[in-house]
Design a protein around this motif. Sequence first.
Motif, PDB file in Angstrom:
ATOM      1  N   LEU A 153      35.233  45.931  25.955  1.00 30.32           N
ATOM      2  CA  LEU A 153      34.756  45.418  27.461  1.00 30.32           C
ATOM      3  C   LEU A 153      34.047  44.254  27.586  1.00 30.32           C
ATOM      4  O   LEU A 153      34.341  43.420  28.539  1.00 30.32           O
ATOM      5  CB  LEU A 153      34.224  46.676  28.161  1.00 30.32           C
ATOM      6  N   ASP A 154      32.891  44.267  26.964  1.00 31.43           N
ATOM      7  CA  ASP A 154      32.249  43.120  26.918  1.00 31.43           C
ATOM      8  C   ASP A 154      32.771  41.837  26.400  1.00 31.43           C
ATOM      9  O   ASP A 154      32.765  40.823  27.031  1.00 31.43           O
ATOM     10  CB  ASP A 154      30.910  43.014  25.948  1.00 31.43           C
ATOM     11  N   SER A 155      33.663  41.866  25.309  1.00 30.84           N
ATOM     12  CA  SER A 155      34.457  40.686  24.959  1.00 30.84           C
ATOM     13  C   SER A 155      35.226  40.133  26.186  1.00 30.84           C
ATOM     14  O   SER A 155      35.816  39.050  26.389  1.00 30.84           O
ATOM     15  CB  SER A 155      35.487  40.984  23.668  1.00 30.84           C
ATOM     16  N   VAL A 156      36.039  41.172  26.754  1.00 26.32           N
ATOM     17  CA  VAL A 156      37.038  40.874  27.833  1.00 26.32           C
ATOM     18  C   VAL A 156      36.094  40.314  28.943  1.00 26.32           C
ATOM     19  O   VAL A 156      36.495  39.194  29.559  1.00 26.32           O
ATOM     20  CB  VAL A 156      37.761  42.033  28.185  1.00 26.32           C
ATOM     21  N   ARG A 157      35.109  40.946  29.427  1.00 28.86           N
ATOM     22  CA  ARG A 157      34.236  40.312  30.369  1.00 28.86           C
ATOM     23  C   ARG A 157      33.697  38.995  30.099  1.00 28.86           C
ATOM     24  O   ARG A 157      33.984  37.995  31.077  1.00 28.86           O
ATOM     25  CB  ARG A 157      33.106  41.165  30.755  1.00 28.86           C
ATOM     26  N   ALA A 158      33.309  38.496  28.878  1.00 26.46           N
ATOM     27  CA  ALA A 158      33.091  37.306  28.668  1.00 26.46           C
ATOM     28  C   ALA A 158      34.221  36.267  28.692  1.00 26.46           C
ATOM     29  O   ALA A 158      34.343  35.041  29.029  1.00 26.46           O
ATOM     30  CB  ALA A 158      32.408  37.054  27.444  1.00 26.46           C
ATOM     31  N   LEU A 159      35.403  36.640  28.162  1.00 26.45           N
ATOM     32  CA  LEU A 159      36.632  35.786  28.234  1.00 26.45           C
ATOM     33  C   LEU A 159      36.929  35.604  29.748  1.00 26.45           C
ATOM     34  O   LEU A 159      37.282  34.356  29.993  1.00 26.45           O
ATOM     35  CB  LEU A 159      37.751  36.883  27.564  1.00 26.45           C
ATOM     36  N   LEU A 160      36.671  36.612  30.710  1.00 24.42           N
ATOM     37  CA  LEU A 160      37.070  36.431  32.050  1.00 24.42           C
ATOM     38  C   LEU A 160      36.165  35.359  32.570  1.00 24.42           C
ATOM     39  O   LEU A 160      36.649  34.462  33.251  1.00 24.42           O
ATOM     40  CB  LEU A 160      37.272  37.665  32.716  1.00 24.42           C
ATOM     41  N   GLY A 161      34.922  35.429  32.438  1.00 27.72           N
ATOM     42  CA  GLY A 161      33.930  34.605  32.752  1.00 27.72           C
ATOM     43  C   GLY A 161      34.358  33.195  32.541  1.00 27.72           C
ATOM     44  O   GLY A 161      33.480  32.280  32.952  1.00 27.72           O
ATOM     45  N   SER A 162      34.856  32.948  31.265  1.00 33.14           N
ATOM     46  CA  SER A 162      34.806  31.498  30.779  1.00 33.14           C
ATOM     47  C   SER A 162      36.255  30.971  30.770  1.00 33.14           C
ATOM     48  O   SER A 162      36.658  29.838  30.141  1.00 33.14           O
ATOM     49  CB  SER A 162      34.293  31.546  29.313  1.00 33.14           C
ATOM     50  N   SER A 163      37.228  31.639  31.637  1.00 35.72           N
ATOM     51  CA  SER A 163      38.669  31.168  31.322  1.00 35.72           C
ATOM     52  C   SER A 163      39.395  31.568  32.762  1.00 35.72           C
ATOM     53  O   SER A 163      38.790  32.179  33.521  1.00 35.72           O
ATOM     54  CB  SER A 163      39.334  31.524  30.385  1.00 35.72           C
ATOM     55  N   GLN A 164      40.443  31.169  33.053  1.00 33.87           N
ATOM     56  CA  GLN A 164      41.318  31.334  34.206  1.00 33.87           C
ATOM     57  C   GLN A 164      42.429  32.375  33.892  1.00 33.87           C
ATOM     58  O   GLN A 164      43.279  32.707  34.563  1.00 33.87           O
ATOM     59  CB  GLN A 164      42.058  30.161  34.650  1.00 33.87           C
ATOM     60  N   LEU A 165      42.057  33.214  32.850  1.00 35.17           N
ATOM     61  CA  LEU A 165      42.998  34.475  32.437  1.00 35.17           C
ATOM     62  C   LEU A 165      43.230  35.186  33.320  1.00 35.17           C
ATOM     63  O   LEU A 165      42.154  35.831  33.986  1.00 35.17           O
ATOM     64  CB  LEU A 165      42.685  35.094  31.052  1.00 35.17           C
TER      65      LEU A 165
END
Length: 254
Positions: A186-198
């Motif tokens: 979940l932390d990985s996804v949160r970080a991914l969402l925070g750094s991209s437009q995915l």
Amino acid sequence: MELGLRRGEFFLEYLPTISLANGRCTGAEALIRWRRPDHVIMPPGDFIPIAENTRVSGLLTYWVVETVAAELSDWLRANPDANLGINVPPEIVGRGGIRYAADRSGLSEFTKQIILEITERGIPDMMAVTAINDYLSIGGRVALDDVTLVGGGNLAVLARCSISIIKLDRSLVSQIVEQNPAPAWLDSVRALLGSSQLKVVAEGVETQFQLASIRTAGIQEAQGFYFSRPIPAAEFVAFHHKTRGYESLDRWAQ
């Protein structure tokens, strides 16, 4: 399987996708089923792997495209903001078959609403990468399906193609339980969402507890039995209409 196609043993069901912002249905994923002569219904996981890399794989995919066009063209036309996901097997990507089938069936009218769903094994060569990026350049959308966040394969696919949608495998969501409300992914996804437009879609949501966890992580959409099982086209159209006035996830409280 080819004989089953000729006999009309295959049919489609549609798994609704739900916005976690307001609880409305944003579209669905088309899922193929096989009703055998003994009336046993086989899910795709039982026969698609056998069909892969054979001519039957293409035949099944083209049948899905044509059936979606026949069953939901009117719905797509009436709801231009809705979308529909179609699973595309590895050997079809980049060979022009999908575009041909879409043109022949009339589904190409809805290019901006159709999401081609592929797995990382669905991008085997540069021909496929080029085809996907060409499809994206004309307004089409592609989702990376069955993302497990294990190893670097998923990120390699994202780097090679301008994919903007990922679908988290149900095995990830199943890890969210009361004893483990926040798995490390979940932390990985949160970080991914925070750094991209995915856009991230969580598959396999079955409990209100799981729903709350993925929503807190910022995941935008979800699928799963908490909302609906896969349903026939007519039921899906009614389901979509029912949720159009929803304004929050509270309408889904169970």
